[in-house]
Every structure is written in C-alpha cells, then in structure tokens.
Design a protein around this motif. Sequence first.
Motif, PDB file in Angstrom:
ATOM      1  N   LEU A  26       0.821  -1.200   0.000  1.00  0.00           N
ATOM      2  CA  LEU A  26       0.000   0.000   0.000  1.00  0.00           C
ATOM      3  C   LEU A  26       0.860   1.258   0.000  1.00  0.00           C
ATOM      4  CD1 LEU A  26      -2.874  -1.027   2.435  1.00  0.00           C
ATOM      5  CD2 LEU A  26      -3.052  -0.631  -0.022  1.00  0.00           C
ATOM      6  N   SER A  27       1.974   1.229   0.730  1.00  0.00           N
ATOM      7  CA  SER A  27       2.881   2.379   0.716  1.00  0.00           C
ATOM      8  C   SER A  27       3.496   2.563  -0.666  1.00  0.00           C
ATOM      9  CB  SER A  27       3.980   2.191   1.758  1.00  0.00           C
ATOM     10  OG  SER A  27       3.450   2.124   3.069  1.00  0.00           O
ATOM     11  N   ALA A  28       3.859   1.455  -1.299  1.00  0.00           N
ATOM     12  CA  ALA A  28       4.425   1.534  -2.652  1.00  0.00           C
ATOM     13  C   ALA A  28       3.404   2.082  -3.637  1.00  0.00           C
ATOM     14  CB  ALA A  28       4.905   0.151  -3.088  1.00  0.00           C
ATOM     15  N   LEU A  29       2.159   1.632  -3.520  1.00  0.00           N
ATOM     16  CA  LEU A  29       1.114   2.116  -4.412  1.00  0.00           C
ATOM     17  C   LEU A  29       0.868   3.607  -4.209  1.00  0.00           C
ATOM     18  CD1 LEU A  29      -1.169   1.767  -6.445  1.00  0.00           C
ATOM     19  CD2 LEU A  29      -2.621   0.934  -4.567  1.00  0.00           C
ATOM     20  N   GLU A  30       0.832   4.039  -2.972  1.00  0.00           N
ATOM     21  CA  GLU A  30       0.580   5.454  -2.719  1.00  0.00           C
ATOM     22  C   GLU A  30       1.725   6.316  -3.253  1.00  0.00           C
ATOM     23  OE1 GLU A  30      -1.374   8.291   0.610  1.00  0.00           O
ATOM     24  OE2 GLU A  30      -0.253   6.550   1.337  1.00  0.00           O
ATOM     25  N   SER A  31       2.967   5.867  -3.089  1.00  0.00           N
ATOM     26  CA  SER A  31       4.104   6.604  -3.637  1.00  0.00           C
ATOM     27  C   SER A  31       4.012   6.691  -5.155  1.00  0.00           C
ATOM     28  CB  SER A  31       5.418   5.932  -3.235  1.00  0.00           C
ATOM     29  OG  SER A  31       5.609   5.991  -1.843  1.00  0.00           O
ATOM     30  N   PHE A  32       3.633   5.595  -5.762  1.00  0.00           N
ATOM     31  CA  PHE A  32       3.465   5.567  -7.213  1.00  0.00           C
ATOM     32  C   PHE A  32       2.421   6.581  -7.675  1.00  0.00           C
ATOM     33  CE2 PHE A  32       0.561   3.810 -10.429  1.00  0.00           C
ATOM     34  CZ  PHE A  32       1.377   3.876 -11.545  1.00  0.00           C
TER      35      PHE A  32
END
Length: 215
Positions: A26-32
């Motif tokens: 989820l953190s990776a998706l939000e950064s993306f």
Amino acid sequence: MQRRSLLLAVACCGVGVWFPAHADGLSALESFLRQTQQGRAAFTQTVTAPRKDGEAAPRARTSRGVFEFQRPDRFRFVYTHPFEQTIVADGQTLWLYDVDLNQVTARAQQEALGQTPAALIAASPDLRGLTQVFDLRNAPDADGLTWVLATPKQRDGQLQWIQLGFRQGQLAALDILDSFGQRSTIRFEAMDTQPGFGAEHFRFQPPAGADVIRQ
C-alpha cells in the motif's frame, strides 16, 4: 468479442518510483500515485482460461506490446503480437482499433473504465480516491514482489480482483481475475519515466476506411 472485452478489462498502466525496501504494498502504491506522472514500458501479457473438462491443462495465450500513459486520464496500449491492436484513452473517449478487422470501437471513457486497472492506477491521485471504488489491502509477498490486492466494491462488473506487484520501487506486474474465471498476468519491463509526450500524443484518429462503432 471475448478478446476485445478482455483487452478493455485489462487496460492499465505501471511505472517505477522509489520507496524504502521495507515498505509494504500500500505504501508503494501510494508513492506511485503521488510521484509518477507519465511513462512508457514494454510488457508481456499471459491470459489463462479456466480449465475445461477433459483438458490436461488450462489454455493460455501470450501477447506483447508497449504501454504509455500520462496522468490523470490518458494512456495507450499498442499490442504487436500475436494480433495488432491499439487501445487509446484521450481523456474523453476510449478507442479500440483492431487492425485485422479494420474496425474501431469508441466508448465514453468515464463509463468504460469505472472499475478497471486503469481507474485504479491512472486516474486517482492518492489512495483515498481509490478506496471509494476498491477495497485495498496488502497481499503476501510472492515471486520477489510486494503485492496489493484491490477488490471492486461493486461486484457486478467484469473483474473479481486485481493484484499489483512492486519490485524495488517499480510496478512490475499486474495479476487480474475476471468474472469469467480468466486470469491475466502482465509483466512490465523497465519504465522510461521521462518520455516527454507532446500534447497530441494520446490523440487517436480512426484510419481512413475503418469501420467506426460508437457505443
């Protein structure tokens, strides 16, 4: 028609962004979503149909092409193998051009992409917007990737769920199960995040002589 509906269902995008190695999906998706504005990458897509009675193994087919996108609502899939097809979203209309049939299908983009990977990734600026349409949660790490599972809140569409896989800051894979039991896996190669698209890059003009169907 089955091939066309599947292409529309998997219209999507992906690109690399940096995030800490320990970050969850989820953190990776939000950064993306926050950091990536445009990109271009080659991809390989494998579609596996449900196994029928008497079949030793499920039927699978592989296609390849190039994907490009520009936030908030423009993207282009160009399939080059085994069939030449192009899908373009220009912000207003979703175009699908089948070269073999010399046929173009045009649909209102907002209606066509409500619960697709494109809506999940390309159209929302942050996770808050996505949670209005999808239930999101971290999925177990697998195949060296960190995963997010997205389940449409409306269960009457074409998709059962979508998984997004990240590797070292890059969206490396999409795993999609549709309502017919077909599973589509897309693997992206390295993404160019500064392609410098011009203002007209995502404009689509139906080829001369093509049959244009508006839905």
